[in-house]
Design a protein around this motif. Sequence first.
Motif, short mmCIF file in Angstrom:
data_model
loop_
_atom_site.label_atom_id
_atom_site.label_comp_id
_atom_site.label_asym_id
_atom_site.label_seq_id
_atom_site.Cartn_x
_atom_site.Cartn_y
_atom_site.Cartn_z
N LEU A 12 0.80 -1.33 0.04
CA LEU A 12 0.01 -0.11 -0.04
C LEU A 12 0.95 1.35 -0.03
O LEU A 12 0.66 2.38 -0.81
CB LEU A 12 -1.05 0.08 1.26
CG LEU A 12 -1.97 -1.08 1.24
CD1 LEU A 12 -2.88 -0.98 2.41
CD2 LEU A 12 -3.02 -0.42 -0.15
N SER A 13 1.88 1.46 0.58
CA SER A 13 2.93 2.42 0.59
C SER A 13 3.56 2.58 -0.60
O SER A 13 3.57 3.87 -1.02
CB SER A 13 3.87 2.20 1.78
OG SER A 13 3.43 2.01 2.89
N VAL A 15 2.14 1.56 -3.41
CA VAL A 15 1.07 2.28 -4.55
C VAL A 15 0.81 3.66 -4.36
O VAL A 15 0.91 4.33 -5.32
CB VAL A 15 0.15 1.19 -4.45
CG1 VAL A 15 -1.12 1.82 -5.15
CG2 VAL A 15 0.34 -0.16 -5.12
N SER A 16 0.86 3.81 -3.09
CA SER A 16 0.51 5.46 -2.90
C SER A 16 1.47 6.18 -3.14
O SER A 16 1.25 7.25 -3.66
CB SER A 16 0.01 5.35 -1.44
OG SER A 16 1.01 5.27 -0.42
N LEU A 17 2.77 5.83 -2.82
CA LEU A 17 3.87 6.67 -3.17
C LEU A 17 3.93 7.05 -4.73
O LEU A 17 4.23 8.14 -5.27
CB LEU A 17 5.19 6.37 -2.72
CG LEU A 17 6.42 7.19 -2.63
CD1 LEU A 17 6.14 8.46 -2.20
CD2 LEU A 17 7.53 6.12 -2.30
N SER A 18 3.74 5.73 -5.45
CA SER A 18 3.72 6.13 -6.90
C SER A 18 2.88 6.70 -7.47
O SER A 18 3.00 7.49 -8.57
CB SER A 18 3.98 4.66 -7.77
OG SER A 18 2.75 3.89 -7.46
N ILE A 19 1.68 6.78 -6.95
CA ILE A 19 0.49 7.71 -7.44
C ILE A 19 0.77 8.98 -7.06
O ILE A 19 0.45 9.78 -7.83
CB ILE A 19 -1.02 6.95 -6.67
CG1 ILE A 19 -1.16 5.66 -7.62
CG2 ILE A 19 -2.23 8.03 -6.98
CD1 ILE A 19 -2.30 5.00 -6.81
N PHE A 20 1.09 9.09 -5.95
CA PHE A 20 1.39 10.71 -5.56
C PHE A 20 2.68 11.44 -6.45
O PHE A 20 2.66 12.19 -6.86
CB PHE A 20 1.90 10.51 -3.94
CG PHE A 20 2.41 11.93 -3.66
CD1 PHE A 20 1.30 12.92 -3.41
CD2 PHE A 20 3.77 12.26 -3.70
CE1 PHE A 20 2.02 14.31 -2.87
CE2 PHE A 20 4.33 13.52 -2.96
CZ PHE A 20 3.39 14.49 -2.54
N THR A 21 3.59 10.39 -6.97
CA THR A 21 4.61 10.88 -7.50
C THR A 21 4.31 11.11 -9.15
O THR A 21 4.66 11.97 -9.69
CB THR A 21 5.77 10.02 -7.42
OG1 THR A 21 6.17 9.55 -6.35
CG2 THR A 21 7.10 10.33 -8.34
N TYR A 23 1.10 11.81 -9.92
CA TYR A 23 0.15 12.97 -10.14
C TYR A 23 1.07 14.27 -9.79
O TYR A 23 0.77 15.32 -10.63
CB TYR A 23 -0.85 12.72 -8.80
CG TYR A 23 -1.77 14.04 -9.09
CD1 TYR A 23 -2.82 13.73 -9.99
CD2 TYR A 23 -2.03 15.09 -8.32
CE1 TYR A 23 -3.94 14.73 -10.09
CE2 TYR A 23 -2.98 15.92 -8.22
CZ TYR A 23 -4.03 15.87 -9.47
OH TYR A 23 -4.85 16.71 -9.30
#
Length: 84
Positions: A12-13, A15-21, A23
């Motif tokens: 989850l970390s 995935v969320s870090l890659s989506i944040f990067t 975006y």
Amino acid sequence: MELADKAVGFLLSVVSLSIFTYYTFWVIILPFVDDHFIHKYFLPQEFTILIPVLAGVAILCFLSVFVGFVMLKSKKKKAYDISF
């Protein structure tokens, strides 16, 4: 179970870090880069606002439905819990 929890947390970390990067790069850096091959990996700029707004509306809808179901369930429990 501890190892599985750590694996899920790590996933989850990531995935969320890659989506944040993705975006952040899409919204902040990409508008300043003209005519580069990197543009083909990103959606058009119109979606920079549309996607978060739709995600927020969907989250609010699901949250409202969940709270409604919980309230109805607790109301039904109180109705059957009549004691003399």
